[in-house]
Enzyme design. Structure first.
Site, PDB file in Angstrom:
ATOM      1  N   SER A 145       0.814  -1.208   0.000  1.00  0.00           N
ATOM      2  CA  SER A 145       0.000   0.000   0.000  1.00  0.00           C
ATOM      3  C   SER A 145       0.853   1.266   0.000  1.00  0.00           C
ATOM      4  O   SER A 145       1.595   1.516  -0.939  1.00  0.00           O
ATOM      5  CB  SER A 145      -0.956  -0.036   1.199  1.00  0.00           C
ATOM      6  N   ASP A 201      -2.132   6.491  -3.500  1.00  0.00           N
ATOM      7  CA  ASP A 201      -1.005   5.808  -2.865  1.00  0.00           C
ATOM      8  C   ASP A 201      -0.532   4.689  -3.782  1.00  0.00           C
ATOM      9  O   ASP A 201      -0.991   4.551  -4.911  1.00  0.00           O
ATOM     10  CB  ASP A 201      -1.367   5.306  -1.465  1.00  0.00           C
ATOM     11  N   ASP A 260      -0.903   1.539  -4.158  1.00  0.00           N
ATOM     12  CA  ASP A 260      -1.819   0.577  -4.787  1.00  0.00           C
ATOM     13  C   ASP A 260      -3.154   1.206  -5.149  1.00  0.00           C
ATOM     14  O   ASP A 260      -4.079   0.508  -5.555  1.00  0.00           O
ATOM     15  CB  ASP A 260      -2.009  -0.664  -3.914  1.00  0.00           C
ATOM     16  N   ASP A 311      -5.664   2.476  -3.577  1.00  0.00           N
ATOM     17  CA  ASP A 311      -6.932   2.265  -2.874  1.00  0.00           C
ATOM     18  C   ASP A 311      -7.262   3.435  -1.949  1.00  0.00           C
ATOM     19  O   ASP A 311      -8.302   3.430  -1.294  1.00  0.00           O
ATOM     20  CB  ASP A 311      -6.942   0.941  -2.102  1.00  0.00           C
TER      21      ASP A 311
END
Length: 449
Positions: free
Chosen positions: A101, A242, A244, A246
């Site tokens: 993440s 960010d 990834d 999400d």
């Protein structure tokens, strides 16, 4: 049963520390065995972000899944919400996102999704942990039943079309100058392309991943570069994702940050006016600012709070019928469209509101004045600092001092050995004193452990 591997967002740790090829292989085997239900040929979708260790973990997981007879569909660097969407779209039994993440490249992690694209429940993760502690040699597939692996083309276009469909067909972003920071992460291809297709004048930063620079001085956790670029280019809005994708943070035309709480306020008000809220309220975590709660109350809406973690937000949304929820950090869940937090789709909902109102982002996106909020972290090596009597006493004293004029939250991080101490209230000086007293007590307890 204690959780030795899974935290609040899958398994996460240092690459070749906690996250080793051996662990990745075993997770593939354990999850593959658990999700082989029915007589059909079983499949798993595997995506990743752009960090160097992604290759190592990806190949290890391919070995794990195929060794128990599960076919693997590799989609390469893709946002976490895209992997969740593709898992359901491709009728797979399981989805995997290899990502840490918002962490820097040294870390990596494994997130798992069920066949409908939802993150796994605590109970299912515990079942996987039990298998991780067993020998699985006798459960491997016979030679003729091994799984196959193949790379899937065209997945970028699938996600772009999915994201575009969350906006009305007659709404375009024509005339909007948008700076997007993809954190040198998983969204570096799909998001700039999608914005361009929607008609925006797109300026991209954080789109040159090299395996080492994911989230490094860029993205939603370091939006300073985006703020500067928005001002420099006289852009209308900035979007920071960010690693990834999400989570999302926006920046207005003046270079000021719009956090997840403000985004929830914007979308909640817009959806209420359009009759799109499934219930008169939204779901957020205990970390969301009291200012958001007061704003929603003024709109006749309720704020339902959950523990930290977007999975707990989603669980409450599904259980009680809410269709909007999220976190201050920028995880925004729009359950009409997605099964997990989707930073880009959330940004599109705000862009749609801006386009309809034809007003500057600074006027649209700052719905309330946040109460002063102090958040401090205390890192520890071992033990349970929160169980110390001195810490409990400091927390009790702090709550009495705030006396209904603020909130206090002390919790262990679900992803790293850190105690987070958060206080908020109308009196900033008092809040900071209370937080500092607790931080000192936690630090002393950690040092004595």
């Amino acid at each position: 049963m204690s959780r030795n591997y899974f935290g609040t967002d899958g398994i996460r740790g240092r690459a070749n520390g906690l996250i080793t090829p051996e662990l990745a292989l075993k997770v593939g085997q354990a999850a593959g065995l658990l999700f082989q239900r029915g007589e059909h040929r079983h499949r798993v979708v595997i995506g990743k972000d752009t960090r160097l260790s992604g290759y190592m973990i990806e190949y290890a997981m391919v070995a794990g899944f195929t060794s128990v007879g599960m076919d693997v569909l590799l989609v390469g660097p893709m946002p976490t919400p895209a992997v969740a969407m593709l898992t359901k779209s491709m009728r797979a039994d399981l989805g995997v996102m290899i990502s840490a993440s918002h962490n820097l490249f040294e870390d990596n992690g494994i997130k798992l999704f069920g066949p409908q694209g939802f993150k796994l429940s605590d109970d299912v993760e515990k079942q996987i942990e039990q298998l991780l502690d067993e020998s699985l040699d006798k459960k491997l597939a016979q030679s003729a039943s091994l799984g196959r692996a193949r790379r899937i083309d065209g997945v970028h276009d699938r996600y772009i079309e999915f994201a575009k469909r969350t906006l009305p067909r007659d709404l375009s972003l024509d005339g909007l100058r948008v700076v997007v920071d993809c954190a040198n992460g998983a969204a570096y291809k799909v998001v700039p392309e999608a914005l361009w297709e929607l008609g925006a004048d797109v300026i991209s930063i954080g789109v040159e991943p090299d395996g080492f620079n994911i989230n490094k001085e860029c993205g939603s956790t370091s939006p300073e570069a985006l703020c500067r670029k928005v001002r420099e280019m006289r852009a209308d809005i900035g979007i920071a994702l960010d690693g990834d994708a999400d989570r999302v943070i926006l920046v207005d035309e003046r270079g000021h940050i719009v956090d997840g709480d403000q985004l929830l306020a914007v979308i909640a008000q817009s959806w209420k006016e359009d009759g799109r809220l499934a219930r008169p309220g939204i779901v957020a975590t205990v970390m969301s600012n009291l200012g958001l709660e007061r704003f929603l109350q003024g709109q006749g809406l309720e704020l339902v709070r959950t523990p930290v973690g977007d999975r707990y937000v989603l669980e409450r949304m599904l259980a009680d019928g809410y269709n909007l929820g999220g976190e201050q950090s920028g995880h925004i869940i729009l359950s009409d469209y997605a099964t997990t937090g989707d930073g880009f789709v959330a940004a599109l909902q705000v862009l749609a509101t801006v386009q309809r109102l034809r007003r500057p982002v600074s006027e649209v996106c700052h719905k309330f004045d946040p109460l002063p909020q102090i958040l401090k972290n205390v890192r520890y090596r071992s033990g349970k600092p929160l169980d110390a009597d001195a810490v409990k006493s400091a927390i009790d004293t702090g709550q009495k001092r705030l006396n209904g004029h603020g909130r206090l939250l002390v919790r262990s991080s679900g992803t790293e050995p850190v105690i987070r101490v958060m206080g908020e209230g109308d009196d900033r000086d008092l809040v900071e004193e209370v937080v500092d007293d607790i931080v000192t007590a936690v630090g002393n307890a950690a040092a004595a452990a």
